[in-house]
Design a protein around this motif. Structure first.
Motif, PDB file in Angstrom:
ATOM      1  N   PRO A  73       0.693  -1.063  -0.068  1.00 16.21           N
ATOM      2  CA  PRO A  73      -0.052  -0.136   0.108  1.00 16.21           C
ATOM      3  C   PRO A  73       0.901   1.268  -0.181  1.00 16.21           C
ATOM      4  O   PRO A  73       1.887   1.313   0.435  1.00 16.21           O
ATOM      5  CB  PRO A  73      -0.755  -0.089   1.290  1.00 16.21           C
ATOM      6  N   VAL A  74       0.350   2.476  -0.399  1.00 15.63           N
ATOM      7  CA  VAL A  74       0.910   3.704  -0.551  1.00 15.63           C
ATOM      8  C   VAL A  74      -0.041   4.383   0.760  1.00 15.63           C
ATOM      9  O   VAL A  74      -1.323   4.360   0.315  1.00 15.63           O
ATOM     10  CB  VAL A  74       0.964   4.387  -1.645  1.00 15.63           C
ATOM     11  N   MET A  75       0.527   5.273   1.575  1.00 11.76           N
ATOM     12  CA  MET A  75      -0.309   5.944   2.639  1.00 11.76           C
ATOM     13  C   MET A  75       0.411   7.185   2.489  1.00 11.76           C
ATOM     14  O   MET A  75       1.747   7.335   2.982  1.00 11.76           O
ATOM     15  CB  MET A  75      -0.163   5.254   3.753  1.00 11.76           C
ATOM     16  N   THR A  76      -0.418   8.186   2.349  1.00 12.93           N
ATOM     17  CA  THR A  76      -0.021   9.711   2.555  1.00 12.93           C
ATOM     18  C   THR A  76      -1.246  10.569   3.127  1.00 12.93           C
ATOM     19  O   THR A  76      -2.112   9.836   3.413  1.00 12.93           O
ATOM     20  CB  THR A  76       0.673  10.332   1.220  1.00 12.93           C
ATOM     21  N   PHE A  77      -1.226  11.906   3.042  1.00 17.78           N
ATOM     22  CA  PHE A  77      -2.087  12.745   3.692  1.00 17.78           C
ATOM     23  C   PHE A  77      -2.357  13.896   2.757  1.00 17.78           C
ATOM     24  O   PHE A  77      -1.671  14.215   2.108  1.00 17.78           O
ATOM     25  CB  PHE A  77      -1.659  13.046   4.958  1.00 17.78           C
ATOM     26  N   THR A  78      -3.455  14.307   2.942  1.00 15.12           N
ATOM     27  CA  THR A  78      -3.541  15.827   2.474  1.00 15.12           C
ATOM     28  C   THR A  78      -2.836  16.798   3.331  1.00 15.12           C
ATOM     29  O   THR A  78      -2.417  16.681   4.386  1.00 15.12           O
ATOM     30  CB  THR A  78      -5.136  16.460   2.625  1.00 15.12           C
ATOM     31  N   PRO A  79      -2.449  18.030   2.491  1.00 16.54           N
ATOM     32  CA  PRO A  79      -1.332  18.961   3.270  1.00 16.54           C
ATOM     33  C   PRO A  79      -1.592  19.055   4.627  1.00 16.54           C
ATOM     34  O   PRO A  79      -0.678  19.506   5.389  1.00 16.54           O
ATOM     35  CB  PRO A  79      -1.115  20.058   2.416  1.00 16.54           C
ATOM     36  N   ASP A  80      -2.875  19.258   4.945  1.00 17.52           N
ATOM     37  CA  ASP A  80      -3.343  19.878   6.327  1.00 17.52           C
ATOM     38  C   ASP A  80      -3.478  18.652   7.316  1.00 17.52           C
ATOM     39  O   ASP A  80      -3.824  18.907   8.408  1.00 17.52           O
ATOM     40  CB  ASP A  80      -4.664  20.808   6.462  1.00 17.52           C
ATOM     41  N   GLY A  81      -3.263  17.471   6.782  1.00 14.57           N
ATOM     42  CA  GLY A  81      -3.328  16.272   8.100  1.00 14.57           C
ATOM     43  C   GLY A  81      -4.842  15.992   8.135  1.00 14.57           C
ATOM     44  O   GLY A  81      -4.991  14.975   8.663  1.00 14.57           O
ATOM     45  N   SER A  82      -5.928  16.518   7.474  1.00 10.92           N
ATOM     46  CA  SER A  82      -7.214  16.288   7.774  1.00 10.92           C
ATOM     47  C   SER A  82      -7.669  15.019   7.250  1.00 10.92           C
ATOM     48  O   SER A  82      -8.661  14.112   7.857  1.00 10.92           O
ATOM     49  CB  SER A  82      -8.081  17.286   7.316  1.00 10.92           C
ATOM     50  N   ARG A  83      -6.881  14.748   6.140  1.00 16.09           N
ATOM     51  CA  ARG A  83      -7.585  13.433   5.490  1.00 16.09           C
ATOM     52  C   ARG A  83      -6.506  12.503   5.180  1.00 16.09           C
ATOM     53  O   ARG A  83      -5.312  12.797   4.734  1.00 16.09           O
ATOM     54  CB  ARG A  83      -8.387  13.594   4.194  1.00 16.09           C
ATOM     55  N   ALA A  84      -6.470  11.234   5.251  1.00 18.34           N
ATOM     56  CA  ALA A  84      -5.822   9.987   4.608  1.00 18.34           C
ATOM     57  C   ALA A  84      -5.946   9.718   3.496  1.00 18.34           C
ATOM     58  O   ALA A  84      -6.845   9.908   2.778  1.00 18.34           O
ATOM     59  CB  ALA A  84      -5.824   8.985   5.647  1.00 18.34           C
TER      60      ALA A  84
END
Length: 340
Positions: A73-84
């Motif tokens: 899997p690849v896991m990252t975030f929106t820049p503000d951290g509100s969503r994965a």
């Protein structure tokens, strides 16, 4: 696969004991706002995605479960951290997002035959990814809104694009397509602009911090070039002239004032890397910072945070790796750091 472990949180000052916040963690990433962790447990041939707050105030919350396939899997975030933002591979590639606070609110954005590892959510509210979608003959660079709407093809769709680089302005992206380096608007609002001109085999090397220029390397000579991000002028060669078989160590470092690039290169294909400093505007020749060295030459190097000197490791004595520092911009009087 990797053995699951426990995930703990502890204050850096040691003021309180470590706290267990999750178990059976195969891999995890921390959110940009440092409020939560996103992780998955791999068990029974499936990836189980979870989130947990770093303060340990809540138990891990299940987000989604997908059977395993060919890719991790690849896991990252929106820049503000509100969503994965997660790419999973049960059979096709699934791109989905989930909230890091409150209800999970899982949203599947895209299902494709394959989505490569390069996935990035931008500050402008769009998601960049590489995949072959309808009308593409190759893996192509695309963007879409974080709610899954408004898909846009960025690259041509006829040449493999496996990676990209978001510019410091957050609105442009740089990528290689059909042997040329391009800059394009992430939202697809303007056509791609070619950047590398007639330079053969361009590969991205770095952005100037102020976002006005970028540096790229050529192949097979491994020379370095600088070009404005807007493509208003042709690329400038900022390194020494190279020969086939030469090499440049990437990544390179660009000084905080956006004026110079620090890089290590074997311009003469001798097997020995030297350390160089080159102005991005090409106003003067590249300056060699290290003394002539036998192979392998400079092994590793870093730019000091103030941008005023470099650190590098090298073998000046056979079999002895030593650490050196050298100031900018004058010719060096190397000072040993260790060992002596």
């Amino acid at each position: 696969g990797p053995r699951p472990r426990d995930l703990w949180i502890a204050p850096l000052d040691g003021s309180s004991p470590a706290t267990l916040i999750a178990s059976n963690v195969t891999s995890y990433v921390l959110s940009p706002d440092s409020r939560g962790a996103l992780f998955y447990e791999y068990s029974s041939a499936a990836y189980h995605f979870r989130r947990v707050p770093l303060d340990g105030s809540e138990a891990p919350l299940a987000l989604a479960d997908y059977q395993s396939h060919a890719f991790l899997p690849v896991m990252t975030f929106t820049p503000d951290g509100s969503r994965a933002v997660i790419r999973a591979e049960p059979n096709n590639s699934y791109l989905f997002t989930a909230a890091m606070q409150g209800p999970a609110d899982v949203r599947v954005l895209l299902v494709a035959s394959i989505v490569l590892d390069s996935v990035e959510a931008t500050a402008g509210g769009r998601l960049l990814f590489c995949a072959p979608l309808a009308g593409d003959t190759q893996v192509t660079l695309h963007s879409l809104a974080l709610d899954g709407s408004d898909p846009r093809r960025i690259s041509s769709g006829t040449s493999w694009v496996g990676a990209f680089h978001v510019a410091p302005n957050g609105t442009d992206v740089v990528y290689t397509d059909q042997g040329q380096l391009f800059r394009a608007a992430i939202d697809g609002s303007s056509p791609p602009v070619p950047l590398s001109g007639t330079v053969a085999g361009p590969s991205f090397a770095g952005f100037a911090p102020d976002g006005t220029r970028l540096v790229f390397a050529s192949s097979p000579t491994s020379e370095l070039f600088s070009v404005p991000l807007d493509g208003s002028t042709a690329p400038l060669r900022i390194s020494r002239t190279g020969i086939a078989g030469g090499a440049v160590k990437l990544p390179l470092f660009i000084t905080p004032d956006s004026r110079s690039a620090l890089y290590a290169a074997d311009h003469e294909a001798t097997g020995a890397f030297d350390l160089w400093l080159a102005p991005l505007d090409g106003s003067s020749p590249a300056l060699r910072l290290s003394p002539p060295l036998a192979p392998p030459g400079v092994i590793d190097y870093r730019l000091a945070p103030d941008g005023q000197r470099a650190l590098y490791s090298a073998e000046e004595r056979v079999g002895v790796v030593e650490l050196f520092t050298v100031p900018f911009p004058s010719l060096p009087q190397d000072r040993h750091l260790l060992p002596r």
